[in-house]
Design a protein around this motif. Structure first.
Motif, PDB file in Angstrom:
ATOM      1  N   ALA A  63       7.280  24.043  -1.056  1.00  6.23           N
ATOM      2  CA  ALA A  63       7.904  25.358  -1.231  1.00  6.23           C
ATOM      3  C   ALA A  63       9.243  25.245  -1.944  1.00  6.23           C
ATOM      4  CB  ALA A  63       8.085  26.029   0.130  1.00  6.23           C
ATOM      5  N   TRP A  64       9.929  24.128  -1.753  1.00 10.51           N
ATOM      6  CA  TRP A  64      11.221  23.903  -2.414  1.00 10.51           C
ATOM      7  C   TRP A  64      11.053  23.269  -3.794  1.00 10.51           C
ATOM      8  CZ3 TRP A  64      12.914  21.144   2.652  1.00 10.51           C
ATOM      9  CH2 TRP A  64      13.187  22.100   3.638  1.00 10.51           C
ATOM     10  N   ASN A  65       9.793  23.130  -4.245  1.00 12.37           N
ATOM     11  CA  ASN A  65       9.484  22.540  -5.553  1.00 12.37           C
ATOM     12  C   ASN A  65       9.915  21.081  -5.658  1.00 12.37           C
ATOM     13  OD1 ASN A  65       8.251  24.849  -6.740  1.00 12.37           O
ATOM     14  ND2 ASN A  65      10.295  25.737  -7.050  1.00 12.37           N
ATOM     15  N   ASN A  66       9.939  20.388  -4.538  1.00 17.72           N
ATOM     16  CA  ASN A  66      10.233  18.958  -4.569  1.00 17.72           C
ATOM     17  C   ASN A  66       9.020  18.192  -5.090  1.00 17.72           C
ATOM     18  OD1 ASN A  66      12.568  19.727  -3.322  1.00 17.72           O
ATOM     19  ND2 ASN A  66      12.316  18.441  -1.512  1.00 17.72           N
ATOM     20  N   ILE A  67       9.274  17.107  -5.783  1.00 16.94           N
ATOM     21  CA  ILE A  67       8.191  16.255  -6.267  1.00 16.94           C
ATOM     22  C   ILE A  67       7.557  15.551  -5.071  1.00 16.94           C
ATOM     23  CG2 ILE A  67       7.634  14.212  -7.654  1.00 16.94           C
ATOM     24  CD1 ILE A  67       9.937  14.989  -9.502  1.00 16.94           C
ATOM     25  N   TRP A 104       0.838  -1.196   0.000  1.00 14.91           N
ATOM     26  CA  TRP A 104       0.000   0.000   0.000  1.00 14.91           C
ATOM     27  C   TRP A 104       0.872   1.245   0.000  1.00 14.91           C
ATOM     28  CZ3 TRP A 104       0.405   3.602   3.938  1.00 14.91           C
ATOM     29  CH2 TRP A 104       1.132   3.201   5.059  1.00 14.91           C
ATOM     30  N   TYR A 105       0.242   2.367  -0.352  1.00 13.54           N
ATOM     31  CA  TYR A 105       0.908   3.659  -0.165  1.00 13.54           C
ATOM     32  C   TYR A 105      -0.128   4.752  -0.005  1.00 13.54           C
ATOM     33  CZ  TYR A 105       0.104   4.817  -5.152  1.00 13.54           C
ATOM     34  OH  TYR A 105      -0.455   5.074  -6.376  1.00 13.54           O
ATOM     35  N   THR A 106       0.309   5.860   0.560  1.00 11.19           N
ATOM     36  CA  THR A 106      -0.511   7.060   0.689  1.00 11.19           C
ATOM     37  C   THR A 106       0.353   8.260   0.308  1.00 11.19           C
ATOM     38  OG1 THR A 106      -1.992   8.282   2.180  1.00 11.19           O
ATOM     39  CG2 THR A 106       0.064   7.481   3.122  1.00 11.19           C
ATOM     40  N   ARG A 107      -0.254   9.339  -0.055  1.00  9.95           N
ATOM     41  CA  ARG A 107       0.508  10.540  -0.411  1.00  9.95           C
ATOM     42  C   ARG A 107       1.172  11.118   0.840  1.00  9.95           C
ATOM     43  NH1 ARG A 107      -3.917  14.066  -3.330  1.00  9.95           N
ATOM     44  NH2 ARG A 107      -2.294  15.649  -3.119  1.00  9.95           N
ATOM     45  N   GLU A 108       2.400  11.617   0.665  1.00 12.36           N
ATOM     46  CA  GLU A 108       3.135  12.206   1.777  1.00 12.36           C
ATOM     47  C   GLU A 108       3.333  13.692   1.480  1.00 12.36           C
ATOM     48  OE1 GLU A 108       6.542  10.535   4.608  1.00 12.36           O
ATOM     49  OE2 GLU A 108       7.215  10.814   2.552  1.00 12.36           O
ATOM     50  N   TYR A 109       2.518  14.521   2.106  1.00  6.00           N
ATOM     51  CA  TYR A 109       2.554  15.961   1.837  1.00  6.00           C
ATOM     52  C   TYR A 109       3.336  16.690   2.922  1.00  6.00           C
ATOM     53  CZ  TYR A 109       1.084  20.745   0.926  1.00  6.00           C
ATOM     54  OH  TYR A 109       1.077  22.090   0.650  1.00  6.00           O
ATOM     55  N   ARG A 110       4.402  17.417   2.511  1.00  3.32           N
ATOM     56  CA  ARG A 110       5.197  18.216   3.439  1.00  3.32           C
ATOM     57  C   ARG A 110       5.253  19.643   2.892  1.00  3.32           C
ATOM     58  NH1 ARG A 110      10.300  14.290   5.093  1.00  3.32           N
ATOM     59  NH2 ARG A 110       9.032  12.461   5.694  1.00  3.32           N
TER      60      ARG A 110
END
Length: 553
Positions: free
Chosen positions: A419-423, A408-414
């Motif tokens: 703000a640093w434009n990381n994917i 399984w996976y879930t989205r990891e929002y930081r």
């Protein structure tokens, strides 16, 4: 030991090497080699994850207090470890208690606890943060324009940040959809009309675990249905269940075809009044929701007009009353667990719900008799889900050793990463199934599935497929699983949003597809009219075949 946190694979290999050396020379340096050997075994068997905390325990046991404190500080200062009680009671760290660094570590843990409590008070304990009372307004016949906009905006925002399956909707511009619906919701004339529109908006995400539900006050206006059950079979909508003696006396029977609903051809009626409002993940899921569940739903105050055709072609019109949802559920509900013996000493077990532990408990209670059967058929064709652990508990009787069954996976929002434009990354894991200590059923097993097999029942089918323990017979499952986030909406409504992607153990998707059967068997119109269970008969045939052998794990 606690706070098990994932580390890089390279560190994993280094630790294995280190543990090997420690175990080999443990007697010479005077450490508890038995305990180290036990930890190494647990680690290699996947029962323990690598973490800074656990690494500190390894070094403490080995007698290297310097490295033990290096990793303990990493656990506390970097990872935020905050369980002082568990740490002080952990026997693996007992040799560190008298070191001058020990109280320093405890002081930092106390600071971590205070920090976590502060964050928890803001984001979790403060009820008015995520589920604001401002947006959780009571039902009224027509809620305000502001409430309607707020409800749409809340659902849109929560879905945008939490929905797990946007990759399955490459052509959907969710922001554009939201913008288009702003004027639509403000033009609704009642709360009823508003929630019908909101259901349509939610259905645009094409996910069976992402839905908008009208307020409880509107239940009898939207969800009342007659004491009938219908189903799409070979392209025709058939009556497959009659649960009211009055309807039977009027001539309504299993096998009759529904030709018209409220004066419209049945498929036109479904396309216009049912399908746009049903959240579904696959074509088969959509058909189940449209023709099994929602086709005859509506107001309890309005009878539904049906034109039915029997096998001879004779057609007759009926006006049928709807009943309250709870009354219908009481009439139609099947027991979570059904068990009987079939010819050939085959145990037939219908697992109709994982909504509680009832099915697993009943299976355990009957296992002594079930274990004597020559084969088992698990029927999950009518199981709409519940808790995945219930079904997995039952599957644990079918294996001899730990086996991967689920990923399984879930989205990891930081926020800072954005703000640093990381994917955006995802966080996930894998689940293993562990065998029952005293029980192992090694003989043949078959699982029956249908498009009505949904959610946690699909997790059962996916786990069974991952075990390679036997055949799945029937048709593809609904194609929707995952952990829904439930939110409140203005006017006493609710919604849920799928936040997790479930997969087979090898990472293969079934969301948006369905768990596929090894042998596809679907009922025909003639089967329904004759009362023949074609899928079950095929399973029995397969199990009685001399070529069918037991699959052992």
């Amino acid at each position: 030991m606690s706070l098990l946190m994932k580390q890089k694979p390279r560190f994993f290999l280094l630790l294995v090497l280190f543990l090997s050396v420690i175990v080999c020379y443990s007697q010479e340096i005077g450490i508890d080699h038995q305990r180290l050997g036990q930890l190494r075994t647990e680690f290699e068997n996947g029962k323990m994850e690598i973490s800074n905390y656990n690494t500190a325990c390894y070094f403490a046991l080995s007698g290297d207090r310097t490295l033990a404190f290096v990793y303990l500080k990493k656990a506390v200062y970097d990872d935020g470890f905050a369980d002082a009680t568990a740490m002080e009671k952990d026997p693996d760290l007992s040799t560190l208690h008298h070191d001058a660094l020990w109280p320093v570590i405890l002081q930092k843990i106390e600071e971590n606890v205070m920090k976590q409590q502060k964050v928890a008070a803001l984001y979790f304990n403060q009820k008015d943060f995520w589920e604001s009372k401002t947006l959780k307004t009571p039902y009224r016949e027509n809620i305000s324009e502001e409430e309607k906009i707020a409800g749409l905006s809340k659902f849109w925002s929560e879905a945008k940040y939490n929905f797990a399956n946007f990759d399955l909707l490459p052509d959907l511009n969710f922001d554009s959809l939201y913008f288009a619906y702003l004027s639509k919701v403000t033009n609704t004339k009642s709360t009823l009309e508003y929630y019908q529109l909101m259901a349509k908006f939610g259905a645009m995400l094409r996910d069976g675990h992402t839905n908008v539900y009208a307020p409880q006050e509107l239940t009898n206006e939207l969800y009342a249905r007659p004491l009938l059950r219908s189903r799409l079979v070979e392209g025709k909508t058939l009556i497959v269940g009659v649960y009211d003696p009055k309807l039977e006396k009027e001539g309504i029977k299993v096998g009759q075809e529904i030709v018209e609903v409220n004066g419209l051809p049945v498929k036109e009626y479904a396309a216009r009044y049912v399908i746009p409002y049903e959240s579904s993940s696959t074509r088969q899921d959509k058909e189940v929701r449209a023709y099994d569940y929602a086709l005859l739903a509506g107001s309890i105050h309005q009878p539904i007009a049906l034109q039915l055709k029997d096998k001879s072609g004779f057609m007759q019109k009926y006006s049928i009353s709807r009943v309250k949802p709870e009354e219908r559920s009481a009439k139609l509900a099947a027991a979570p667990f059904e068990y009987k013996m079939l010819k050939g000493n085959i145990a037939y077990i219908a697992l109709n719900s994982f909504g509680s532990d009832s099915a697993a408990n009943a299976f355990a209670a009957c296992y002594e008799n079930i274990s004597k059967a020559n084969a088992i058929i698990f029927d999950i064709r009518n199981n709409g889900g519940g808790s995945s652990s219930v079904g997995w508990n039952i599957l644990s009787y079918l294996i001899q050793k730990p086996f991967p069954i689920h990923s399984w996976y879930t989205r990891e929002y930081r926020p800072s990463f954005r703000a640093w434009n990381n994917i955006q990354q995802v966080y996930g894991g894998k689940s293993k199934l562990y065998p029952k200590e005293k029980f192992f059923y090694h003989k043949p097993v078959v699982v029956l599935t249908s498009a009505r097999t949904f959610s946690a029942a699909e997790d059962f089918a996916a786990a069974f497929k991952s075990l390679h323990r036997g055949q799945i017979i029937g048709s593809a499952t609904g194609g929707s699983s995952g952990q829904p986030l439930v939110i409140s909406l203005p006017g006493n409504g609710t919604a849920r949003i799928c936040t997790k992607r479930d997969m087979l153990a090898n990472g293969e998707d079934f969301v948006g597809k369905g768990v596929q059967p090894d042998k596809k068997v679907v009922p025909t119109i003639e089967d329904v009219r004759k009362g023949v269970d074609t899928v079950l008969e095929e399973a029995i045939k397969q199990l009685l075949s001399p070529k069918h052998g037991a699959n052992k794990i």
